[in-house]
Design an enzyme around this catalytic site. Structure first.
Site, PDB file in Angstrom:
ATOM      1  NE  ARG A  20      -2.821  -1.694   3.187  1.00 51.96           N
ATOM      2  CZ  ARG A  20      -3.201  -2.977   3.232  1.00 51.96           C
ATOM      3  NH1 ARG A  20      -3.926  -3.480   2.257  1.00 51.96           N
ATOM      4  NH2 ARG A  20      -2.862  -3.739   4.230  1.00 51.96           N
ATOM      5  CB  VAL A  21       3.182   2.864   1.959  1.00 54.14           C
ATOM      6  CG1 VAL A  21       1.903   3.147   2.718  1.00 54.14           C
ATOM      7  CG2 VAL A  21       3.998   1.807   2.674  1.00 54.14           C
TER       8      VAL A  21
END
Ligand code: ATP
Ligand code: MG
Length: 520
Positions: free
Chosen positions: A381-382
């Site tokens: 996600r990052v």
């Protein structure tokens, strides 16, 4: 004279005392009481029950939760359950030395572990004691095993890659320094292999590593230490091991201890990678401990605070701002699933705490697709924010092409005559799958990953036989290393891969391919 009057006279004749004896009595009593209180009456207690690694102690009224307690036999324990009339203490050693009636002393300390560069290259237990027979660990620094995580203001977002050297991961689920990326899959699906390769790939990257082994067989841990030594990775690595044979409390403590070792370096401004192998066994150890302390079981027989168990651990990973030294802890927790069930209690907990997961499939693994990463269920996600521009540009289509290929392939096996477009897409997909296969202990450099992925995604390998793809990739890298170091340097710098540079590289790959095909 009456008797009463007599007495009054005597009393009146008696001079009032210079000081009040009865008051003195009170004062002495007070002092004695104070002394008794301060004189550790409740600084020591006695064991009234012991068994299964848990001792129940009475008389330690001032003991605080998490405090280290010392038993007469020299064994230490940690105060866990503070009840009204007794406390439950988990023992950090054998309970056979502890008997009913033994004295227990408070230490006023919570558990600490030695930290610092002296731990590099060492194998320690959950208390930081050496277990590699290489002698005492000489370091002036210690740190609390349990600590609160840095606050939001001390953190910044991920912007620097932590390269695993595994093509499929660096391309599809990139990890940034300070990220928490879960590795999840059934037993024997290559979970540990990914973590170990990632550690091997940190050589020369100025990243210290901590590998925490929880509930594993000693022989497995020994094998891992041997591999790390053989690949010269112990120089920047510490192994914290609490084997399957160790008491549950030690298995429970191990990841927090590893975290303390990592935090020391993070606060010195260093980047650290920590692996928790694995948190399923950690949860099981905690469950065993909790049940022995008669904490009520909840869902799937885990105690109610099992979420807090892992959230307070993984919260300690992250990236600090420059004002706080700019260090980071990247965490790779590992979770073992049963029959691929990601929705069981512990997996869902940890998925919700982490910044993404690498989901490994037993089916692909057994079919020889290793690492067996499922591109649809794996996500970072990052990490995209930390991917180099060149890698980002090339990697973007891989996930969708792979997903399409898998769908197409399962569908195509039932039909005999396929149109050209479908055949082309199958052919292309097969080559992507092939190129993403990677043997163990062979992490590769970023520029080589980009080069290989460029060749395959731009369809330059579609004419190469599938069985020949691995050789093709290896020879391509060697050829570029020989003739085009300048181009490789440009890829390594991590600059945006401009159209011009890409054209130049593609032309060279094509030249290599044509030359190779002509020779064959
Ligand atoms: P466990 O559940 O027992 O902890 P695991 O999921 O950690 O297993 P590994 O121990 O990493 O899995 O790998 C299982 C086996 O597969 C090992 O024998 C390992 O050598 C092999 N293996 C792992 N990755 C690869 C790979 N990329 N290529 C070839 N073999 C591999
Ligand atoms: Mg493993």
């Amino acid at each position: 004279m009456s008797l009463a009057a007599d007495r009054t006279e005597i009393e009146n004749k008696t001079a009032p005392p210079a000081f009040d004896v009865s008051a003195l009595g009170l004062q002495i009593k007070d002092e004695v009481l104070k002394f008794v209180l301060s004189a550790k009456v409740d600084e020591s207690g006695r064991v009234f029950q012991v068994g299964d690694g848990v001792a129940r102690v009475i008389g330690l009224e001032n003991a605080v939760s998490g405090e280290l307690l010392e038993f007469e036999s020299g064994v230490t324990g940690i105060a866990m359950n503070l009840e009204t009339d007794n406390i439950a203490v988990v023992l950090l050693g054998k309970d056979s030395g502890v008997n009913e009636g033994d004295f227990v002393m408070r230490t006023g300390r919570v558990a600490h572990i030695p930290v610092g560069d002296a731990l590099l290259g060492r194998v320690v237990n959950a208390l930081g004691e050496q277990i590699d027979q290489k002698g005492a660990i000489l370091t002036p620094f210690t740190r609390q095993i349990e600590r609160t995580a840095p606050g939001v203001l001390a953190r910044k977002s991920v912007d620097k890659p932590l390269l695993t050297g595994i093509k499929a991961i660096d391309a599809m689920v990139p990890i940034g320094r300070g990220q928490r990326q879960l590795i999840i899959g059934d037993r024997q699906t290559g979970k540990t292999a990914i973590a170990i390769d990632t550690i091997l790939n940190q050589r020369g990257q100025d990243v210290n590593c901590v590998y925490v082994a929880i509930g594993q067989k000693n022989s497995t841990v020994a094998r891992i230490v041997n591999i790390l030594t053989e690949y010269d990775a112990m120089r920047y690595t510490t192994v914290v091991a609490a084997g399957a044979a160790e008491a549950a409390p030690l298995q429970y403590l191990a990841p927090y201890s590893g975290c303390a070792v990592a935090e020391y370096w993070m606060e010195q401004g260093k980047d650290v990678l920590i692996v928790f192998d694995d948190l399923s066994k950690h949860a099981v150890a905690y469950r065993a401990m909790s049940l022995l302390m008669q904490r009520p079981p909840g869902r799937e027989a885990y105690p109610g605070d099992v979420f807090y168990l892992h959230s307070r651990l993984l919260e300690r990973a992250g990236r600090l701002t420059e004002a706080h030294g700019g260090g980071s802890i990247t965490a790779l927790p590992i979770i073992e699933t049963l029959g691929g069930d990601m929705s069981a209690y512990i997996p869902t907990n940890v998925i919700s705490i982490t910044d993404g997961q690498i989901y490994l499939e037993a089916e692909s693994f057994n079919a020889g697709i290793r690492p067996a990463i499922n591109p649809g269920l794996s996500v970072s996600r990052v990490g995209g924010a930390a991917q180099t521009k060149a890698m980002k540009r090339i990697a973007a289509p891989i996930r969708t092409e792979l997903a399409q290929y898998r769908e197409l392939a399962s569908f195509a096996q039932f039909s005999s005559d396929l149109d050209k477009d479908t055949r082309d897409r199958l052919r292309h997909g097969e080559r992507i799958v092939e190129v993403l296969k990677q043997p163990q202990y062979k992490p590769i450099a970023l520029e080589h990953e980009i080069l290989i992925l460029l060749a395959v995604t731009r369809h330059l390998t579609d004419a190469v036989r599938v069985e020949d793809i691995a050789d093709f990739a290896r020879e391509l890298v060697a050829w570029f290393g020989l003739w085009h170091t300048a181009l490789l340097d440009e890829l390594r710098q991590g600059f945006a891969l401009g159209a011009e540079l890409e054209e130049k590289i593609l032309a060279e790959i094509e030249r290599f391919r044509a030359g190779r095909a002509a020779k064959a």
